[in-house]
Design an enzyme around this catalytic site. Structure first.
Site, PDB file in Angstrom:
ATOM      1  N   LYS A  13       0.834  -1.207   0.000  1.00 41.87           N
ATOM      2  CA  LYS A  13       0.000   0.000   0.000  1.00 41.87           C
ATOM      3  C   LYS A  13       0.868   1.257   0.000  1.00 41.87           C
ATOM      4  O   LYS A  13       0.648   2.173  -0.777  1.00 41.87           O
ATOM      5  CB  LYS A  13      -0.912   0.047   1.250  1.00 41.87           C
ATOM      6  CG  LYS A  13      -1.849  -1.119   1.394  1.00 41.87           C
ATOM      7  CD  LYS A  13      -2.702  -0.979   2.648  1.00 41.87           C
ATOM      8  CE  LYS A  13      -1.911  -1.022   3.943  1.00 41.87           C
ATOM      9  NZ  LYS A  13      -1.266  -2.302   4.252  1.00 41.87           N
ATOM     10  N   ARG A  88      -9.486   1.381   8.527  1.00 39.00           N
ATOM     11  CA  ARG A  88      -9.032   0.028   8.800  1.00 39.00           C
ATOM     12  C   ARG A  88     -10.085  -0.769   9.554  1.00 39.00           C
ATOM     13  O   ARG A  88      -9.857  -1.934   9.870  1.00 39.00           O
ATOM     14  CB  ARG A  88      -7.809   0.153   9.701  1.00 39.00           C
ATOM     15  CG  ARG A  88      -6.609  -0.554   9.181  1.00 39.00           C
ATOM     16  CD  ARG A  88      -5.539  -0.345  10.223  1.00 39.00           C
ATOM     17  NE  ARG A  88      -4.398  -1.112   9.915  1.00 39.00           N
ATOM     18  CZ  ARG A  88      -3.338  -0.648   9.267  1.00 39.00           C
ATOM     19  NH1 ARG A  88      -3.298   0.582   8.849  1.00 39.00           N
ATOM     20  NH2 ARG A  88      -2.322  -1.445   9.066  1.00 39.00           N
ATOM     21  N   ARG A 127      11.833  -5.951   4.450  1.00 41.15           N
ATOM     22  CA  ARG A 127      11.568  -4.513   4.387  1.00 41.15           C
ATOM     23  C   ARG A 127      12.547  -3.753   5.277  1.00 41.15           C
ATOM     24  O   ARG A 127      12.877  -4.169   6.378  1.00 41.15           O
ATOM     25  CB  ARG A 127      10.142  -4.207   4.839  1.00 41.15           C
ATOM     26  CG  ARG A 127       9.935  -2.698   4.977  1.00 41.15           C
ATOM     27  CD  ARG A 127       8.522  -2.280   5.026  1.00 41.15           C
ATOM     28  NE  ARG A 127       7.782  -2.868   6.108  1.00 41.15           N
ATOM     29  CZ  ARG A 127       6.465  -2.710   6.248  1.00 41.15           C
ATOM     30  NH1 ARG A 127       5.798  -2.012   5.355  1.00 41.15           N
ATOM     31  NH2 ARG A 127       5.848  -3.262   7.246  1.00 41.15           N
ATOM     32  N   ARG A 160      11.348  -2.456  10.909  1.00 39.09           N
ATOM     33  CA  ARG A 160      10.355  -1.860  11.808  1.00 39.09           C
ATOM     34  C   ARG A 160      10.111  -2.762  13.011  1.00 39.09           C
ATOM     35  O   ARG A 160      10.138  -3.978  12.882  1.00 39.09           O
ATOM     36  CB  ARG A 160       9.033  -1.665  11.046  1.00 39.09           C
ATOM     37  CG  ARG A 160       8.817  -0.234  10.606  1.00 39.09           C
ATOM     38  CD  ARG A 160       7.706  -0.075   9.611  1.00 39.09           C
ATOM     39  NE  ARG A 160       6.445  -0.684  10.013  1.00 39.09           N
ATOM     40  CZ  ARG A 160       5.336  -0.634   9.264  1.00 39.09           C
ATOM     41  NH1 ARG A 160       5.353  -0.004   8.109  1.00 39.09           N
ATOM     42  NH2 ARG A 160       4.230  -1.205   9.667  1.00 39.09           N
ATOM     43  N   ARG A 171      -0.643  -9.237  13.035  1.00 40.46           N
ATOM     44  CA  ARG A 171      -1.202  -8.175  12.180  1.00 40.46           C
ATOM     45  C   ARG A 171      -2.066  -8.762  11.065  1.00 40.46           C
ATOM     46  O   ARG A 171      -3.077  -8.180  10.687  1.00 40.46           O
ATOM     47  CB  ARG A 171      -0.080  -7.328  11.591  1.00 40.46           C
ATOM     48  CG  ARG A 171       0.549  -6.396  12.634  1.00 40.46           C
ATOM     49  CD  ARG A 171       1.891  -5.854  12.207  1.00 40.46           C
ATOM     50  NE  ARG A 171       1.854  -5.068  11.003  1.00 40.46           N
ATOM     51  CZ  ARG A 171       2.917  -4.819  10.251  1.00 40.46           C
ATOM     52  NH1 ARG A 171       4.109  -5.310  10.599  1.00 40.46           N
ATOM     53  NH2 ARG A 171       2.814  -4.076   9.181  1.00 40.46           N
TER      54      ARG A 171
HETATM   55  P1  AP5 Z   1       4.936  -1.631   1.836  1.00 41.54           P
HETATM   56  O1  AP5 Z   1       4.638  -0.749   0.673  1.00 41.54           O
HETATM   57  O2  AP5 Z   1       5.734  -1.092   2.957  1.00 41.54           O
HETATM   58  O3  AP5 Z   1       3.581  -2.328   2.338  1.00 41.54           O
HETATM   59  P2  AP5 Z   1       2.362  -1.748   3.174  1.00 41.54           P
HETATM   60  O4  AP5 Z   1       1.133  -2.376   2.579  1.00 41.54           O
HETATM   61  O5  AP5 Z   1       2.432  -0.270   3.259  1.00 41.54           O
HETATM   62  O6  AP5 Z   1       2.679  -2.463   4.547  1.00 41.54           O
HETATM   63  P3  AP5 Z   1       2.608  -1.884   6.037  1.00 41.54           P
HETATM   64  O7  AP5 Z   1       3.317  -2.878   6.912  1.00 41.54           O
HETATM   65  O8  AP5 Z   1       3.057  -0.471   6.087  1.00 41.54           O
HETATM   66  O9  AP5 Z   1       1.100  -1.999   6.286  1.00 41.54           O
HETATM   67  P4  AP5 Z   1       0.411  -2.016   7.611  1.00 41.54           P
HETATM   68  O10 AP5 Z   1      -0.960  -1.807   7.108  1.00 41.54           O
HETATM   69  O11 AP5 Z   1       0.599  -3.221   8.429  1.00 41.54           O
HETATM   70  O12 AP5 Z   1       1.184  -0.888   8.437  1.00 41.54           O
HETATM   71  P5  AP5 Z   1       0.860   0.631   8.771  1.00 41.54           P
HETATM   72  O13 AP5 Z   1       2.112   1.383   8.801  1.00 41.54           O
HETATM   73  O14 AP5 Z   1      -0.279   1.107   7.952  1.00 41.54           O
HETATM   74  O15 AP5 Z   1       5.657  -2.938   1.235  1.00 41.54           O
HETATM   75  C1  AP5 Z   1       6.113  -3.964   2.100  1.00 41.54           C
HETATM   76  C2  AP5 Z   1       7.496  -4.459   1.624  1.00 41.54           C
HETATM   77  O16 AP5 Z   1       7.355  -5.138   0.390  1.00 41.54           O
HETATM   78  C3  AP5 Z   1       8.495  -3.326   1.376  1.00 41.54           C
HETATM   79  O17 AP5 Z   1       9.781  -3.759   1.739  1.00 41.54           O
HETATM   80  C4  AP5 Z   1       8.411  -3.079  -0.131  1.00 41.54           C
HETATM   81  O18 AP5 Z   1       9.622  -2.579  -0.655  1.00 41.54           O
HETATM   82  C5  AP5 Z   1       8.099  -4.477  -0.651  1.00 41.54           C
HETATM   83  N1  AP5 Z   1       7.224  -4.474  -1.808  1.00 41.54           N
HETATM   84  C6  AP5 Z   1       6.163  -3.637  -2.043  1.00 41.54           C
HETATM   85  N2  AP5 Z   1       5.574  -3.952  -3.210  1.00 41.54           N
HETATM   86  C7  AP5 Z   1       6.248  -5.034  -3.705  1.00 41.54           C
HETATM   87  C8  AP5 Z   1       6.112  -5.847  -4.879  1.00 41.54           C
HETATM   88  N3  AP5 Z   1       5.148  -5.611  -5.783  1.00 41.54           N
HETATM   89  N4  AP5 Z   1       6.964  -6.887  -5.032  1.00 41.54           N
HETATM   90  C9  AP5 Z   1       7.933  -7.129  -4.123  1.00 41.54           C
HETATM   91  N5  AP5 Z   1       8.132  -6.407  -3.000  1.00 41.54           N
HETATM   92  C10 AP5 Z   1       7.295  -5.378  -2.794  1.00 41.54           C
HETATM   93  O19 AP5 Z   1       0.312   0.474  10.274  1.00 41.54           O
HETATM   94  C11 AP5 Z   1       1.172   0.033  11.314  1.00 41.54           C
HETATM   95  C12 AP5 Z   1       0.380  -0.075  12.601  1.00 41.54           C
HETATM   96  O20 AP5 Z   1      -0.156   1.231  12.937  1.00 41.54           O
HETATM   97  C13 AP5 Z   1      -0.844  -0.989  12.562  1.00 41.54           C
HETATM   98  O21 AP5 Z   1      -0.504  -2.335  12.818  1.00 41.54           O
HETATM   99  C14 AP5 Z   1      -1.712  -0.364  13.663  1.00 41.54           C
HETATM  100  O22 AP5 Z   1      -1.266  -0.754  14.928  1.00 41.54           O
HETATM  101  C15 AP5 Z   1      -1.441   1.130  13.509  1.00 41.54           C
HETATM  102  N6  AP5 Z   1      -2.427   1.786  12.615  1.00 41.54           N
HETATM  103  C16 AP5 Z   1      -2.165   2.397  11.427  1.00 41.54           C
HETATM  104  N7  AP5 Z   1      -3.283   2.882  10.887  1.00 41.54           N
HETATM  105  C17 AP5 Z   1      -4.307   2.575  11.744  1.00 41.54           C
HETATM  106  C18 AP5 Z   1      -5.703   2.786  11.732  1.00 41.54           C
HETATM  107  N8  AP5 Z   1      -6.326   3.420  10.714  1.00 41.54           N
HETATM  108  N9  AP5 Z   1      -6.444   2.328  12.769  1.00 41.54           N
HETATM  109  C19 AP5 Z   1      -5.854   1.682  13.798  1.00 41.54           C
HETATM  110  N10 AP5 Z   1      -4.528   1.439  13.874  1.00 41.54           N
HETATM  111  C20 AP5 Z   1      -3.758   1.871  12.855  1.00 41.54           C
HETATM  112 MG    MG Z   2       2.791   1.063   4.832  1.00 44.63          MG
END
Ligand code: AP5
Ligand code: MG
Length: 214
Positions: A13, A88, A127, A160, A171
């Site tokens: 994402k 979410r 990552r 991370r 997660r």
């Molecule tokens: P990346 O682009 O980093 O993936 P992502 O979908 O952004 O993954 P996240 O871990 O950031 O998602 P998340 O939803 O768990 O975390 P968030 O920060 O939102 O890609 C992942 C890896 O793969 C990278 O190394 C990239 O280079 C690689 N990659 C990407 N595309 C690729 C491809 N096509 N092929 C190969 N490799 C690829 O949230 C973290 C925490 O915050 C949550 O767990 C929660 O506790 C809290 N939080 C955040 N938002 C909320 C909310 N709205 N409500 C409640 N809690 C929340």
């Molecule tokens: Mg992300």
């Protein structure tokens, strides 16, 4: 152009949201990045959010919804935005729709970056995230040209805290329970578009641009 990015943790994402934001010149709003910036700056919000994030749990809606709704009222959001990691939960999506409706607006697209669970743990372990600007790399699929240093801001890259394999599993469970229902929510609204997130990241981006320019 108002877009919600959906998908499991690690689906890509953030990677895609940054590319869309750069091409269409709209802000990329990531709640995960906002919480991580607050943790880094030692704020009260950061302290509270960290308790949940480190366990792979969602931060409560009360700490999340107003933060995003406020952000969307800023000047740079007038021509649209990309929401990454929000909504979410169904209550978050309903709160967002209610806030948009008050302004006579609605979401244009919900893009689901679809990646099966078995690919996720592997992706997360590779990552690396920048401690300075939040840029994301992958040691195999998208390495920094400067090794453990961010190409953009020169700060150090780290795994991370929530990318440890046990936390990633948690997660994923939380994603299936609380976030996946949003796929039906946006399908019912007629704005859900799915892309195959297992492709190369440039091919995923091409698929998204085709949707946005159709
Ligand atoms: P990346 O682009 O980093 O993936 P992502 O979908 O952004 O993954 P996240 O871990 O950031 O998602 P998340 O939803 O768990 O975390 P968030 O920060 O939102 O890609 C992942 C890896 O793969 C990278 O190394 C990239 O280079 C690689 N990659 C990407 N595309 C690729 C491809 N096509 N092929 C190969 N490799 C690829 O949230 C973290 C925490 O915050 C949550 O767990 C929660 O506790 C809290 N939080 C955040 N938002 C909320 C909310 N709205 N409500 C409640 N809690 C929340
Ligand atoms: Mg992300």
């Amino acid at each position: 152009m108002k877009i919600v990015m959906l998908g499991a943790p690690g689906a890509g994402k953030g990677t895609q949201a940054k590319m869309i934001a750069a091409k269409y010149e709209v802000p990329h709003i990531s709640t995960g990045d906002i919480f991580r910036a607050n943790i880094k700056n030692g704020t009260e919000l950061g302290r509270k959010a960290k308790e949940y994030m480190d366990q792979g749990l969602l931060v409560p809606d009360e700490l999340t919804v107003d933060l995003v709704i406020d952000r969307l009222s800023q000047e740079d959001c007038k021509k649209g935005y990309i929401l990454d990691g929000f909504p979410r939960t169904i209550p978050q999506a309903e709160a967002l729709d209610a806030a948009l409706a008050k302004r006579g607006e609605k979401m244009d697209y919900a893009i689901d970056v679809d990646v099966p669970d078995e690919n996720i743990v592997n992706r997360m372990s590779g990552r690396r995230a920048c401690t300075g600007c939040g840029a994301t790399y992958h040691i195999v699929h998208n390495p920094s040209g400067k090794g453990d240093i961010c190409e953009t801001c020169g700060e150090v890259l780290v795994l991370r805290d929530d990318d440890q394999p046990e936390t990633v599993q948690k997660r994923l469970t939380v994603y299936h329970d609380q976030t996946q229902p949003l796929i039906d929510y946006y399908t019912t609204q007629g704005i859900l578009k799915a892309v195959d997130g297992t492709q190369d990241m440039n091919d995923v981006f091409t698929a998204i641009t085709k949707i946005l320019e159709a």
